[in-house]
Design an enzyme around this catalytic site. Structure first.
Site, mmCIF file in Angstrom:
data_model
loop_
_atom_site.group_PDB
_atom_site.id
_atom_site.type_symbol
_atom_site.label_atom_id
_atom_site.label_comp_id
_atom_site.label_asym_id
_atom_site.label_seq_id
_atom_site.Cartn_x
_atom_site.Cartn_y
_atom_site.Cartn_z
ATOM 1 N N LYS A 102 -16.857 6.017 -15.592
ATOM 2 C CA LYS A 102 -18.075 6.779 -15.876
ATOM 3 C C LYS A 102 -18.971 5.946 -16.779
ATOM 4 O O LYS A 102 -18.496 5.023 -17.457
ATOM 5 C CB LYS A 102 -17.735 8.120 -16.537
ATOM 6 C CG LYS A 102 -17.116 9.130 -15.578
ATOM 7 C CD LYS A 102 -17.001 10.489 -16.244
ATOM 8 C CE LYS A 102 -16.406 11.520 -15.302
ATOM 9 N NZ LYS A 102 -16.270 12.836 -15.948
ATOM 10 N N HIS B 35 -22.807 5.492 -21.794
ATOM 11 C CA HIS B 35 -24.224 5.844 -21.959
ATOM 12 C C HIS B 35 -24.614 6.025 -23.419
ATOM 13 O O HIS B 35 -23.776 5.873 -24.330
ATOM 14 C CB HIS B 35 -24.565 7.087 -21.130
ATOM 15 C CG HIS B 35 -23.721 8.288 -21.441
ATOM 16 N ND1 HIS B 35 -23.768 8.955 -22.647
ATOM 17 C CD2 HIS B 35 -22.809 8.949 -20.676
ATOM 18 C CE1 HIS B 35 -22.937 9.980 -22.625
ATOM 19 N NE2 HIS B 35 -22.326 9.999 -21.447
ATOM 20 N N HIS C 160 -22.558 7.862 -26.012
ATOM 21 C CA HIS C 160 -21.363 7.265 -26.593
ATOM 22 C C HIS C 160 -21.669 6.458 -27.853
ATOM 23 O O HIS C 160 -20.747 6.094 -28.584
ATOM 24 C CB HIS C 160 -20.683 6.337 -25.578
ATOM 25 C CG HIS C 160 -20.086 7.060 -24.413
ATOM 26 N ND1 HIS C 160 -20.542 6.904 -23.118
ATOM 27 C CD2 HIS C 160 -19.073 7.963 -24.337
ATOM 28 C CE1 HIS C 160 -19.829 7.666 -22.307
ATOM 29 N NE2 HIS C 160 -18.939 8.317 -23.011
#
Length: 574
Positions: free
Chosen positions: A127, A130, A133
């Site tokens: 995933k 982004h 985070h």
């Protein structure tokens, strides 16, 4: 450095009866207005003990300690004793400490012999890494650096999200619509597109959900093909994550994620059964935490599969048995508050006395201007894109201001300042606050920002280059430094900010709050710039020049050390 508060308390204790030394220490204040002294002692509490009016008590104390060498002057103002420390002695003591310790200034041995674990970042495999985070990543990294500076033995853990039903969906999507070449070329963006497509397709083809569940079951049972695909997704994801961590200057001691604990969970399910803590609810197994105001904690689903709580219990016990930690810190979003409260309570119910040494450090969430981010819908801002854009913008600014700079110098400075700007902006506000991600705000280098502080450090370096090697050596060794030249308002205020720095680090560690360090670095930078503008540093008088250069060295060291606690570089030129 001299603990002036303690020394003042000892002086007052000799003159006052009826109060313990610790009580006097607690009563001593630092006035907001410097005109009211460096320290103040309110005498209201002594009225009952001494049976006198507070102003009379203050007058007596002020007169009795006024001649102490520690003070420049002591005044009684109403019920307060206002004390002004000898500027020369204060500055000399501060400079001696900073210049003697250099890169170690601010560090202590408070945590000597104690191991602390900090878990942070923890992105999900396959995933996007982004902008959401960045909070756990840089807050956690700064907490690690703060605890390291306090003398603790710190273990950095990246608890990867590499287990769960989403991998059944990912493998299912890859088999239907994926190809190996695209994944190798752009692993995360490609896998995200598969994951997004799965959630679109499942609306019209609900049988995909059943297929994904079957795939995950096979993965759990160790089927070769599913495990190989999962391992490949994990390896390719880690390559991309590592590239971002390298940009941020961040590394870890362990990448043991959720999958690492998959074979360790049955032990704790059995312990819960043995303690009589498990109850059946609609086929699932729960722990009833209603008596603690925490609802029901789901431990295993009706199909027997485990959940996050079981894995976190297993991870906590493994860490205690492996590291024997003093503190086990989790830097995880505030959305997970209940989750942490529940599993820590369960660990305590299981009889593990160290349960409360597990500490959840929550932080606010990041949203986009047009709403929250969604991995399922593919609405994300990649962290790597943010960092690259910040570096590109910084490079443009440097080229405009310094056309003669070499490409290599420009690149190095652009990386240090651009990435530093993103980190500093992230750590400049209280961690618990939510915020909206805006490109123009993140990339704004004006005001109280990372580039401002880094530029101040570079300005210090420039002054030292102009002063010359001989003067700098003398100043650094305090050879011939006469602190009478450092008693101006701006010099003294800067010295006071440097003096506070070690206590600021302790406070930031106690509160798990890097923004305390960030704000103080800004204060030190502003203090230096006031000194720089108010004073002629490189004067013709060599004694004066050496003294002022010593203060410049001290400010440079403190700012550099502060930036390091945030995970930022301190350029010598900008």
């Amino acid at each position: 450095m001299v603990n002036f508060k303690d020394e003042i308390a000892k002086l007052i204790a000799q003159k006052v009866e009826g109060l313990e030394l610790s009580e006097i220490q607690d009563m001593i204040e630092v006035p907001q207005d410097a005109k009211m002294g460096d320290y103040a002692f309110p005498c209201f509490k002594l009225a009952k003990v001494l049976r006198k009016a507070p102003p009379l008590i203050a007058k007596g104390i002020a007169e009795s300690i006024a001649d102490a060498p520690l003070f420049e002057k002591v005044e009684q103002v109403n019920a307060y004793v206002n004390m002004f420390i000898s500027k020369e002695e204060f500055v000399k003591d501060t400079l001696t400490e900073v210049l003697a310790k250099g890169d170690d200034f601010g560090k202590t041995d408070i945590g000597a012999g104690k191991k602390v674990i900090v878990e942070y970042s923890s992105p999900n495999i396959a995933k996007p890494f982004h902008i959401g985070h960045i909070r756990s990543t840089v807050i956690g990294n700064s907490i690690y650096k703060i605890y390291d500076a306090l003398g603790y033995d710190v273990v950095r853990i990246n608890h990867l999200g590499d287990y769960g039903t989403q991998f059944g969906k990912m493998i299912c999507a890859y088999r239907h619509w994926g190809n190996k070449e695209d994944v190798i070329k752009e692993p995360i963006k490609t896998l995200l597109s598969y994951y997004t497509k799965f959630h679109v397709e499942v609306e019209t083809h609900p049988e995909l959900d059943d297929e994904a569940r079957e795939i995950f079951t096979r993965l759990e049972h160790g089927e070769k093909e599913e495990v190989e695909l999962w391992q490949w997704f994990r390896d390719e994801s880690l390559k991309e994550f590592t590239r971002v961590y390298d940009m941020l200057g961040i590394s870890f001691d362990s990448y043991a994620g959720e999958s690492f604990y998959s074979d360790k969970m049955p032990r704790f399910v059995q312990e819960l059964k043995d303690k009589g803590l498990l109850e059946e609810s609609q086929g699932a197994q729960i722990v009833d935490l209603e008596p603690y105001g925490l609802g029901a904690a789901l431990v295993t689903k009706s199909d027997g599969s485990t959940l996050y709580i079981t894995r976190d219990i297993a991870a906590a016990v493994y860490r205690k048995e492996t590291y024997d930690f003093y503190k086990n810190i989790y830097v995880v979003a505030s959305q997970q508050n209940l989750h942490f409260q529940q599993w820590i309570q369960i660990v305590e119910l299981l009889g593990y006395e160290w349960a409360r040494d597990c500490v959840h450090i929550p932080f606010g969430l990041v949203s986009l201007e047009d709403g929250t981010m969604s991995t399922r819908e593919g609405r994300v801002v990649f962290l790597e894109d943010v960092l690259n854009k910040a570096v590109d913008k910084t490079r443009e600014i440097i080229k405009e201001k310094n056309a003669d700079a070499s490409e290599e110098d420009v690149d190095d400075i652009a990386k240090a300042v651009g990435i530093g700007a993103v980190i500093f902006q992230e750590l400049s506000n209280n961690r618990i606050k939510d915020y909206v991600f805006k490109w123009d705000k993140v990339l704004n280098f004006d005001g109280e920002t990372g580039p401002y502080v880094q530029y101040t450090h570079a300005r210090c370096a420039s002054v030292l280059r102009k002063a010359g090697e001989t003067i700098v050596k003398k100043a650094a060794a305090l050879d011939g430094v006469d602190c009478k030249y450092l008693c101006s308002e701006s010099a003294y205020e800067l010295a006071k900010l440097l003096y506070k720095f070690p206590a600021v680090i302790v406070d930031a560690g106690d509160k798990y709050e890097p923004s305390i360090v960030t704000r103080h670095i800004v204060d030190m930078a502003q203090g230096f710039n006031r000194f720089y503008h108010d004073e002629h540093i490189l004067t013709d008088n060599e004694e004066e020049k050496i003294a002022k250069v010593a203060l410049v060295i001290a400010a440079k060291d403190a700012i550099k050390n502060g930036l390091a606690l945030l995970g930022m570089k301190a350029p010598e030129r900008m």
